[in-house]
Design an enzyme around this catalytic site. Structure first.
Site, PDB file in Angstrom:
ATOM      1  N   ARG A 183      -6.273  -3.020  15.557  1.00  0.00           N
ATOM      2  CA  ARG A 183      -4.962  -2.507  15.151  1.00  0.00           C
ATOM      3  C   ARG A 183      -4.320  -1.662  16.250  1.00  0.00           C
ATOM      4  O   ARG A 183      -3.137  -1.356  16.189  1.00  0.00           O
ATOM      5  CB  ARG A 183      -5.107  -1.708  13.873  1.00  0.00           C
ATOM      6  CG  ARG A 183      -5.704  -2.521  12.732  1.00  0.00           C
ATOM      7  CD  ARG A 183      -6.338  -1.659  11.655  1.00  0.00           C
ATOM      8  NE  ARG A 183      -7.224  -2.448  10.791  1.00  0.00           N
ATOM      9  CZ  ARG A 183      -8.473  -2.755  11.101  1.00  0.00           C
ATOM     10  NH1 ARG A 183      -9.017  -2.322  12.215  1.00  0.00           N
ATOM     11  NH2 ARG A 183      -9.205  -3.500  10.287  1.00  0.00           N
ATOM     12  N   LYS A 225       3.497  -7.709   3.417  1.00  0.00           N
ATOM     13  CA  LYS A 225       2.851  -6.680   2.608  1.00  0.00           C
ATOM     14  C   LYS A 225       3.091  -5.280   3.175  1.00  0.00           C
ATOM     15  O   LYS A 225       3.478  -4.361   2.454  1.00  0.00           O
ATOM     16  CB  LYS A 225       1.352  -6.977   2.494  1.00  0.00           C
ATOM     17  CG  LYS A 225       0.621  -6.093   1.502  1.00  0.00           C
ATOM     18  CD  LYS A 225       0.071  -4.864   2.171  1.00  0.00           C
ATOM     19  CE  LYS A 225      -0.412  -3.873   1.132  1.00  0.00           C
ATOM     20  NZ  LYS A 225      -0.906  -2.642   1.787  1.00  0.00           N
ATOM     21  N   PRO A 242       4.660  -4.679  -2.866  1.00  0.00           N
ATOM     22  CA  PRO A 242       3.552  -5.040  -1.965  1.00  0.00           C
ATOM     23  C   PRO A 242       2.438  -5.764  -2.728  1.00  0.00           C
ATOM     24  O   PRO A 242       1.983  -5.277  -3.754  1.00  0.00           O
ATOM     25  CB  PRO A 242       3.036  -3.686  -1.445  1.00  0.00           C
ATOM     26  CG  PRO A 242       4.011  -2.653  -1.906  1.00  0.00           C
ATOM     27  CD  PRO A 242       4.822  -3.225  -3.002  1.00  0.00           C
ATOM     28  N   ASP A 244      -1.236  -6.844  -2.181  1.00  0.00           N
ATOM     29  CA  ASP A 244      -2.475  -6.816  -1.399  1.00  0.00           C
ATOM     30  C   ASP A 244      -3.532  -7.609  -2.163  1.00  0.00           C
ATOM     31  O   ASP A 244      -3.240  -8.229  -3.172  1.00  0.00           O
ATOM     32  CB  ASP A 244      -2.932  -5.375  -1.167  1.00  0.00           C
ATOM     33  CG  ASP A 244      -3.473  -4.755  -2.437  1.00  0.00           C
ATOM     34  OD1 ASP A 244      -2.918  -5.057  -3.515  1.00  0.00           O
ATOM     35  OD2 ASP A 244      -4.450  -4.001  -2.383  1.00  0.00           O
ATOM     36  N   GLN A 282       4.498  -2.160  -9.782  1.00  0.00           N
ATOM     37  CA  GLN A 282       3.409  -2.505  -8.872  1.00  0.00           C
ATOM     38  C   GLN A 282       2.454  -1.339  -8.682  1.00  0.00           C
ATOM     39  O   GLN A 282       1.238  -1.491  -8.715  1.00  0.00           O
ATOM     40  CB  GLN A 282       3.980  -2.938  -7.515  1.00  0.00           C
ATOM     41  CG  GLN A 282       2.961  -3.349  -6.483  1.00  0.00           C
ATOM     42  CD  GLN A 282       2.337  -2.177  -5.730  1.00  0.00           C
ATOM     43  OE1 GLN A 282       1.246  -2.290  -5.198  1.00  0.00           O
ATOM     44  NE2 GLN A 282       3.000  -1.037  -5.688  1.00  0.00           N
ATOM     45  N   PHE A 286      -1.445  -1.254  -9.537  1.00  0.00           N
ATOM     46  CA  PHE A 286      -2.414  -1.009  -8.472  1.00  0.00           C
ATOM     47  C   PHE A 286      -3.334   0.154  -8.813  1.00  0.00           C
ATOM     48  O   PHE A 286      -4.558   0.056  -8.721  1.00  0.00           O
ATOM     49  CB  PHE A 286      -1.691  -0.728  -7.154  1.00  0.00           C
ATOM     50  CG  PHE A 286      -2.617  -0.408  -6.005  1.00  0.00           C
ATOM     51  CD1 PHE A 286      -3.319  -1.415  -5.364  1.00  0.00           C
ATOM     52  CD2 PHE A 286      -2.804   0.904  -5.581  1.00  0.00           C
ATOM     53  CE1 PHE A 286      -4.186  -1.131  -4.312  1.00  0.00           C
ATOM     54  CE2 PHE A 286      -3.669   1.198  -4.539  1.00  0.00           C
ATOM     55  CZ  PHE A 286      -4.357   0.186  -3.900  1.00  0.00           C
TER      56      PHE A 286
END
Length: 302
Positions: A183, A225, A242, A244, A282, A286
């Site tokens: 990353r 995302k 998003p 995931d 969301q 989550f």
DNA sequence: AGCCAGGCAGAGA
DNA sequence: TCTCTGCATGGC
């Protein structure tokens, strides 16, 4: 927001009390939106807008302690989403069983309104990482490259989240040394783009969702995302959703009878089904599934 | 010890 | 447009 302000001799800072009805500070700060808050007994400690805060919720009172005189009084209110009308938001959720169940469990959870750069950089670091690890990487990054921030206690010092300009001056190796692996290349490239104003993050909230999303996705290491996380957690786009791996599984289990659904179809579904407060929905889903998973040993899960 | 984590990009079909 | 794979690192 009326706030009683009083001197605090112990910290030489001040304490403020905010009204926080229908608010769940624990859920809000521990729902994978922000990565720098840490528990300190009954309270949470973190940095918002370059200022250190210690937050504690007692019923509908939110006590905020600072190390220095308070910044603009609405900084914290904005950040914590205290002015969001949760009743109206939840009333706009589709009335399906999974959401009802999530709301019953997590009522009071809010979306934060974070600094866009910190949010973007943090989520660039998030890909295929567990939340605990994201926290560790972000902390290392702040320790090494953040600006000093006043915290209470003799000799103690905090660090802000490093600016895009500062991280743009890091080498890829220096970033890699913060244990972020592959990353590092993305973070460095994104920092350089943002430091150059391409895109200008503060201009995004004025754009249509699709346009703002496209600007974010144009950044290396930023896909749909991560873009939606930034749109939802820092730029005020409440329709951003998003998806995931957790939400993907939950959507398939709860809305499609466990069948695997193509990414394309799933996005069409989330767009049409969850309505104007899709992003809030969301986050409830989550947090709910993550809390449930936490109570079940890994060996029992699928 | 091995599987998986708040994904993305590039390659090949 | 869809599917597959490599990518660094560490928790569990």
């Amino acid at each position: 927001m009326p706030a009683a302000v009083s001197a605090n001799p112990r910290t030489s800072g001040v304490s403020t009390v905010l009204r926080a009805a229908d608010y769940d500070l624990d859920a809000t700060l521990d729902s994978g939106q922000a990565f720098r808050w840490r528990r300190a007994g009954e309270a949470w400690e973190g940095i918002v807008g370059g200022h250190w805060f210690r937050l504690r919720q007692v019923g509908t009172r939110l006590e905020a302690e600072t190390a220095t005189p308070l910044p603009a009084s609405d900084t914290l209110t904005q950040y914590l989403g205290l002015n969001d009308d949760l009743t109206a938001i939840i009333a706009r959720f589709p009335p399906d069983p999974p959401l009802r169940s999530a709301v019953a469990t997590c009522r009071g959870l809010r979306l934060l309104r974070q600094d866009p750069w910190e949010c973007l950089a943090s989520f660039v670091l998030s890909s295929t990482k567990q939340i605990v690890q994201i926290r560790q990487i972000v902390e290392t990054l702040c320790d090494r490259y953040g600006e000093p921030v006043c915290v209470p206690g003799p000799g103690a010092i905090g660090r802000s989240f490093p600016s895009a300009a500062r991280l743009a001056r890091c080498t890829e190796l220096e970033l890699r040394d913060c244990r972020m692996g592959f990353r590092a290349r993305y973070l460095r490239a994104v920092a350089m783009r943002v430091a150059a104003g391409d895109p200008c993050l503060t201009a995004l909230p004025g754009m249509p969702l699709e346009e703002a999303r496209a600007a974010l996705v144009s950044l290396p290491g930023v896909g749909r995302k991560i873009a939606d996380c930034v749109l939802l957690f820092s730029l005020g786009f409440r329709r951003a959703f998003p998806v995931d791996v957790w939400v993907m599984r939950a959507l398939q289990d709860l809305y499609f009878g466990g069948r695997t659904i193509a990414q394309r179809r799933l996005l069409e579904f989330t767009d049409s089904h969850f309505g104007p407060e899709a992003g809030y929905a969301q986050q409830y889903l989550f947090h709910h599934i993550r809390m449930e998973a936490g109570r079940v040993p890994r060996s029992v899960r699928r």
